[in-house]
Design a protein around this motif. Structure first.
Motif, mmCIF file in Angstrom:
data_model
loop_
_atom_site.group_PDB
_atom_site.id
_atom_site.type_symbol
_atom_site.label_atom_id
_atom_site.label_comp_id
_atom_site.label_asym_id
_atom_site.label_seq_id
_atom_site.Cartn_x
_atom_site.Cartn_y
_atom_site.Cartn_z
ATOM 1 N N TYR A 174 0.906 -1.245 -0.134
ATOM 2 C CA TYR A 174 0.018 0.001 -0.182
ATOM 3 C C TYR A 174 0.936 1.302 -0.086
ATOM 4 O O TYR A 174 1.602 1.422 0.868
ATOM 5 N N SER A 175 0.729 2.153 -1.007
ATOM 6 C CA SER A 175 1.465 3.219 -1.096
ATOM 7 C C SER A 175 0.521 4.213 -1.868
ATOM 8 O O SER A 175 -0.408 3.776 -2.573
ATOM 9 N N MET A 176 0.891 5.530 -1.667
ATOM 10 C CA MET A 176 0.367 6.457 -2.763
ATOM 11 C C MET A 176 0.607 6.350 -4.185
ATOM 12 O O MET A 176 -0.454 6.613 -4.874
ATOM 13 N N GLU A 177 1.477 5.940 -4.451
ATOM 14 C CA GLU A 177 2.233 5.532 -5.879
ATOM 15 C C GLU A 177 1.154 4.565 -6.408
ATOM 16 O O GLU A 177 0.309 4.782 -7.581
ATOM 17 N N ASN A 178 0.883 3.415 -5.607
ATOM 18 C CA ASN A 178 0.168 2.330 -6.044
ATOM 19 C C ASN A 178 -1.439 2.591 -6.101
ATOM 20 O O ASN A 178 -2.158 2.462 -6.813
ATOM 21 N N ARG A 179 -1.854 3.712 -4.893
ATOM 22 C CA ARG A 179 -3.125 4.095 -5.136
ATOM 23 C C ARG A 179 -3.348 4.996 -6.300
ATOM 24 O O ARG A 179 -4.517 4.869 -6.982
ATOM 25 N N LEU A 180 -2.494 5.695 -6.486
ATOM 26 C CA LEU A 180 -2.807 6.608 -7.879
ATOM 27 C C LEU A 180 -2.666 5.630 -9.174
ATOM 28 O O LEU A 180 -3.457 5.924 -10.084
ATOM 29 N N GLN A 181 -1.828 4.653 -9.162
ATOM 30 C CA GLN A 181 -1.985 3.833 -10.265
ATOM 31 C C GLN A 181 -3.450 3.183 -10.480
ATOM 32 O O GLN A 181 -3.952 3.023 -11.641
ATOM 33 N N LEU A 182 -3.962 2.736 -9.092
ATOM 34 C CA LEU A 182 -5.661 2.237 -9.385
ATOM 35 C C LEU A 182 -6.607 3.265 -9.773
ATOM 36 O O LEU A 182 -7.520 3.087 -10.218
ATOM 37 N N VAL A 183 -6.018 4.562 -9.352
ATOM 38 C CA VAL A 183 -7.093 5.494 -9.613
ATOM 39 C C VAL A 183 -7.036 5.551 -11.215
ATOM 40 O O VAL A 183 -8.133 5.727 -11.889
ATOM 41 N N ASP A 184 -5.969 5.732 -11.727
ATOM 42 C CA ASP A 184 -5.716 5.955 -13.309
ATOM 43 C C ASP A 184 -6.303 4.964 -13.909
ATOM 44 O O ASP A 184 -7.052 4.656 -14.983
ATOM 45 N N VAL A 185 -6.158 3.484 -13.426
ATOM 46 C CA VAL A 185 -7.048 2.300 -13.918
ATOM 47 C C VAL A 185 -8.444 2.474 -13.952
ATOM 48 O O VAL A 185 -9.304 2.162 -15.187
ATOM 49 N N LEU A 186 -8.949 2.863 -12.863
ATOM 50 C CA LEU A 186 -10.512 3.048 -12.780
ATOM 51 C C LEU A 186 -11.032 3.974 -13.784
ATOM 52 O O LEU A 186 -12.113 4.076 -14.391
#
Length: 234
Positions: free
Chosen positions: A82-94
Protein backbone atom coordinates in the motif's frame (compact mmCIF):
# COMPACT_ATOMS: atom_id res chain seq x y z
CA UNK A 1 -23.28 -1.39 -17.78
CA UNK A 2 -19.57 -2.06 -17.43
CA UNK A 3 -18.70 -4.50 -14.65
CA UNK A 4 -15.04 -4.73 -13.58
CA UNK A 5 -13.47 -7.16 -11.13
CA UNK A 6 -10.09 -6.13 -9.73
CA UNK A 7 -8.43 -9.16 -8.21
CA UNK A 8 -5.05 -10.02 -6.76
CA UNK A 9 -4.45 -13.30 -8.61
CA UNK A 10 -5.55 -15.01 -11.84
CA UNK A 11 -8.06 -17.44 -10.27
CA UNK A 12 -9.67 -15.08 -7.74
CA UNK A 13 -12.37 -13.70 -10.03
CA UNK A 14 -13.53 -17.14 -11.17
CA UNK A 15 -13.66 -18.56 -7.64
CA UNK A 16 -15.37 -15.64 -5.89
CA UNK A 17 -17.53 -13.94 -8.50
CA UNK A 18 -17.35 -15.99 -11.71
CA UNK A 19 -21.08 -16.66 -11.79
CA UNK A 20 -21.95 -12.99 -11.44
CA UNK A 21 -19.46 -12.03 -14.16
CA UNK A 22 -20.86 -14.67 -16.52
CA UNK A 23 -24.45 -13.58 -15.77
CA UNK A 24 -23.69 -9.96 -16.63
CA UNK A 25 -21.73 -10.91 -19.75
CA UNK A 26 -24.64 -13.08 -20.90
CA UNK A 27 -27.05 -10.17 -20.77
CA UNK A 28 -24.70 -8.06 -22.88
CA UNK A 29 -22.82 -6.03 -20.28
CA UNK A 30 -19.14 -5.23 -20.75
CA UNK A 31 -17.17 -7.34 -18.27
CA UNK A 32 -13.48 -6.85 -17.51
CA UNK A 33 -11.19 -8.70 -15.10
CA UNK A 34 -8.14 -6.74 -13.97
CA UNK A 35 -5.41 -8.87 -12.41
CA UNK A 36 -3.02 -7.14 -10.03
CA UNK A 37 -0.44 -9.97 -10.33
CA UNK A 38 0.13 -13.07 -12.44
CA UNK A 39 0.26 -15.31 -9.36
CA UNK A 40 3.87 -16.29 -9.85
CA UNK A 41 4.31 -17.58 -6.27
CA UNK A 42 1.47 -20.11 -6.41
CA UNK A 43 3.01 -23.26 -7.82
CA UNK A 44 5.53 -26.08 -7.76
CA UNK A 45 8.95 -26.83 -9.25
CA UNK A 46 9.17 -24.01 -11.76
CA UNK A 47 10.46 -20.47 -12.08
CA UNK A 48 8.38 -17.39 -11.32
CA UNK A 49 8.52 -16.35 -14.96
CA UNK A 50 7.35 -19.74 -16.22
CA UNK A 51 4.51 -19.91 -13.72
CA UNK A 52 3.45 -16.34 -14.49
CA UNK A 53 3.20 -17.21 -18.19
CA UNK A 54 1.20 -20.35 -17.42
CA UNK A 55 -1.18 -18.55 -15.12
CA UNK A 56 -1.73 -15.72 -17.58
CA UNK A 57 -2.68 -18.25 -20.27
CA UNK A 58 -5.03 -19.98 -17.84
CA UNK A 59 -6.61 -16.66 -16.86
CA UNK A 60 -7.19 -15.74 -20.50
CA UNK A 61 -8.93 -19.07 -21.12
CA UNK A 62 -11.05 -18.75 -17.98
CA UNK A 63 -12.09 -15.18 -18.80
CA UNK A 64 -13.10 -16.23 -22.31
CA UNK A 65 -15.32 -18.89 -20.74
CA UNK A 66 -17.03 -16.22 -18.62
CA UNK A 67 -17.30 -13.74 -21.52
CA UNK A 68 -14.87 -11.26 -19.96
CA UNK A 69 -11.96 -9.19 -21.22
CA UNK A 70 -8.65 -9.27 -19.33
CA UNK A 71 -6.12 -6.69 -18.17
CA UNK A 72 -2.86 -7.53 -16.38
CA UNK A 73 -1.13 -5.04 -14.14
CA UNK A 74 2.47 -5.58 -13.09
CA UNK A 75 2.33 -5.94 -9.32
CA UNK A 76 4.36 -8.79 -7.82
CA UNK A 77 2.62 -11.79 -6.31
CA UNK A 78 2.81 -11.78 -2.53
CA UNK A 79 4.37 -8.32 -2.60
CA UNK A 80 1.53 -5.89 -3.29
CA UNK A 81 2.15 -2.92 -1.02
CA UNK A 82 0.00 0.00 0.00
CA UNK A 83 1.48 3.34 -1.11
CA UNK A 84 0.31 6.60 -2.64
CA UNK A 85 2.02 5.63 -5.88
CA UNK A 86 0.07 2.37 -6.07
CA UNK A 87 -3.16 4.07 -5.06
CA UNK A 88 -2.77 6.58 -7.88
CA UNK A 89 -2.06 3.77 -10.31
CA UNK A 90 -5.41 2.23 -9.36
CA UNK A 91 -7.07 5.65 -9.70
CA UNK A 92 -5.84 5.80 -13.27
CA UNK A 93 -6.95 2.22 -13.93
CA UNK A 94 -10.50 3.06 -12.82
CA UNK A 95 -10.46 6.22 -14.90
CA UNK A 96 -9.16 4.41 -17.97
CA UNK A 97 -11.66 1.53 -17.92
CA UNK A 98 -14.58 3.53 -16.47
CA UNK A 99 -16.55 0.72 -14.82
CA UNK A 100 -20.09 1.20 -13.57
CA UNK A 101 -19.60 -1.40 -10.83
CA UNK A 102 -16.34 -2.63 -9.28
CA UNK A 103 -15.93 -6.03 -7.60
CA UNK A 104 -12.94 -6.71 -5.37
CA UNK A 105 -11.70 -8.49 -2.25
CA UNK A 106 -13.18 -7.98 1.20
CA UNK A 107 -10.87 -6.18 3.61
CA UNK A 108 -10.60 -9.13 6.04
CA UNK A 109 -8.67 -11.95 4.38
CA UNK A 110 -5.71 -14.13 5.31
CA UNK A 111 -3.86 -13.36 2.08
CA UNK A 112 -1.95 -10.05 2.31
CA UNK A 113 -2.40 -9.40 -1.42
CA UNK A 114 -6.18 -9.64 -1.02
CA UNK A 115 -6.21 -7.22 1.90
CA UNK A 116 -3.96 -4.71 0.16
CA UNK A 117 -5.89 -4.93 -3.10
CA UNK A 118 -9.11 -4.24 -1.22
CA UNK A 119 -7.65 -1.14 0.39
CA UNK A 120 -6.08 0.18 -2.81
CA UNK A 121 -9.29 -0.27 -4.80
CA UNK A 122 -11.45 1.28 -2.07
CA UNK A 123 -9.24 4.35 -1.74
CA UNK A 124 -8.80 4.68 -5.50
CA UNK A 125 -12.59 4.61 -5.86
CA UNK A 126 -12.82 7.48 -3.39
CA UNK A 127 -10.24 9.56 -5.28
CA UNK A 128 -10.88 8.76 -8.94
CA UNK A 129 -13.67 11.32 -9.38
CA UNK A 130 -11.70 14.25 -7.94
CA UNK A 131 -11.37 16.80 -10.76
CA UNK A 132 -8.23 18.42 -9.38
CA UNK A 133 -6.39 15.10 -9.11
CA UNK A 134 -4.56 14.81 -12.40
CA UNK A 135 -3.60 11.44 -13.88
CA UNK A 136 -3.32 10.20 -17.45
CA UNK A 137 -7.10 9.66 -17.72
CA UNK A 138 -10.05 11.90 -16.98
CA UNK A 139 -11.98 11.68 -13.68
CA UNK A 140 -14.58 8.95 -13.35
CA UNK A 141 -16.93 7.83 -10.59
CA UNK A 142 -18.13 4.20 -10.49
CA UNK A 143 -21.59 3.69 -9.03
CA UNK A 144 -20.48 1.31 -6.30
CA UNK A 145 -17.92 -1.22 -5.09
CA UNK A 146 -19.00 -4.73 -4.11
CA UNK A 147 -16.71 -6.91 -2.00
CA UNK A 148 -16.46 -10.70 -2.10
CA UNK A 149 -14.78 -12.81 0.56
CA UNK A 150 -13.79 -16.19 1.91
CA UNK A 151 -16.11 -18.15 4.17
CA UNK A 152 -13.23 -18.36 6.68
CA UNK A 153 -13.08 -14.57 7.16
CA UNK A 154 -15.49 -12.21 8.94
CA UNK A 155 -17.17 -11.67 5.57
CA UNK A 156 -20.99 -11.79 5.80
CA UNK A 157 -22.82 -11.17 2.51
CA UNK A 158 -25.51 -8.51 2.29
CA UNK A 159 -26.21 -8.72 -1.45
CA UNK A 160 -26.87 -12.06 -3.11
CA UNK A 161 -26.77 -12.87 -6.81
CA UNK A 162 -28.66 -15.89 -8.14
CA UNK A 163 -26.13 -17.76 -10.30
CA UNK A 164 -28.10 -20.99 -10.64
CA UNK A 165 -27.95 -20.79 -14.45
CA UNK A 166 -24.23 -19.94 -14.38
CA UNK A 167 -22.71 -22.26 -11.77
CA UNK A 168 -21.59 -24.70 -14.46
CA UNK A 169 -19.97 -21.84 -16.41
CA UNK A 170 -18.21 -20.71 -13.24
CA UNK A 171 -16.88 -24.22 -12.63
CA UNK A 172 -15.76 -24.55 -16.24
CA UNK A 173 -13.81 -21.30 -15.88
CA UNK A 174 -12.18 -22.45 -12.62
CA UNK A 175 -11.06 -25.71 -14.24
CA UNK A 176 -9.11 -23.65 -16.79
CA UNK A 177 -6.72 -22.81 -13.94
CA UNK A 178 -5.15 -26.26 -14.09
CA UNK A 179 -2.01 -25.29 -12.19
CA UNK A 180 -4.08 -23.90 -9.31
CA UNK A 181 -6.47 -26.82 -9.04
CA UNK A 182 -3.43 -28.99 -8.26
CA UNK A 183 -1.67 -26.34 -6.14
CA UNK A 184 -4.63 -25.81 -3.82
CA UNK A 185 -5.12 -29.56 -3.46
CA UNK A 186 -1.57 -29.86 -2.10
CA UNK A 187 -1.45 -26.52 -0.26
CA UNK A 188 -3.93 -27.66 2.42
CA UNK A 189 -3.16 -25.82 5.64
CA UNK A 190 -3.19 -22.28 4.25
CA UNK A 191 -6.17 -22.49 1.89
CA UNK A 192 -7.93 -25.40 3.56
CA UNK A 193 -11.39 -24.25 2.52
CA UNK A 194 -10.40 -24.91 -1.11
CA UNK A 195 -8.59 -28.26 -0.79
CA UNK A 196 -11.13 -29.75 -3.20
CA UNK A 197 -11.55 -26.59 -5.23
CA UNK A 198 -14.54 -27.30 -7.46
CA UNK A 199 -16.45 -29.25 -4.83
CA UNK A 200 -15.86 -26.62 -2.15
CA UNK A 201 -16.78 -23.70 -4.41
CA UNK A 202 -19.97 -25.51 -5.44
CA UNK A 203 -20.83 -26.24 -1.80
CA UNK A 204 -20.33 -22.60 -0.81
CA UNK A 205 -22.56 -21.42 -3.68
CA UNK A 206 -25.21 -23.94 -2.67
CA UNK A 207 -25.16 -22.79 0.96
CA UNK A 208 -25.51 -19.14 -0.10
CA UNK A 209 -28.29 -20.10 -2.51
CA UNK A 210 -30.31 -21.85 0.16
CA UNK A 211 -30.41 -18.66 2.21
CA UNK A 212 -32.30 -17.04 -0.67
CA UNK A 213 -34.32 -19.96 -1.98
CA UNK A 214 -32.26 -20.53 -5.13
CA UNK A 215 -29.94 -23.36 -6.12
CA UNK A 216 -26.65 -21.40 -6.27
CA UNK A 217 -25.70 -17.86 -5.30
CA UNK A 218 -22.72 -15.57 -4.79
CA UNK A 219 -22.58 -13.05 -1.98
CA UNK A 220 -21.21 -9.52 -1.75
CA UNK A 221 -20.94 -6.62 0.66
CA UNK A 222 -21.62 -3.24 -1.00
CA UNK A 223 -19.61 -0.17 -0.10
CA UNK A 224 -22.77 1.92 -0.45
CA UNK A 225 -26.05 0.43 0.70
CA UNK A 226 -27.75 0.67 -2.67
CA UNK A 227 -28.70 -1.86 -5.32
CA UNK A 228 -28.38 -1.54 -9.07
CA UNK A 229 -30.82 -2.88 -11.63
CA UNK A 230 -29.02 -6.19 -12.06
CA UNK A 231 -26.29 -6.56 -9.43
CA UNK A 232 -28.81 -6.60 -6.61
CA UNK A 233 -30.40 -8.83 -4.04
CA UNK A 234 -32.41 -11.91 -4.94
Amino acid sequence: MHLTAIVAHPDDADIFCGGTLAKHADRGDDVTIIYMTRGEYGGFDTTEAQLAATREDEAEAAAETLGAETVFLDFEDGRITYSMENRLQLVDVLREYRPSIVLTHFRDDMHPDHRTTSRLVSDAYYMCSLPLLETESKPWEPQNVYYFGKPTSSFTPETYIDISDYQSTKEEAIIKHESQVEWLKEHGGIDAEFDGLIEDVRAEARVLGRTRGVEFAEGFVPLHKTATEFLGSV
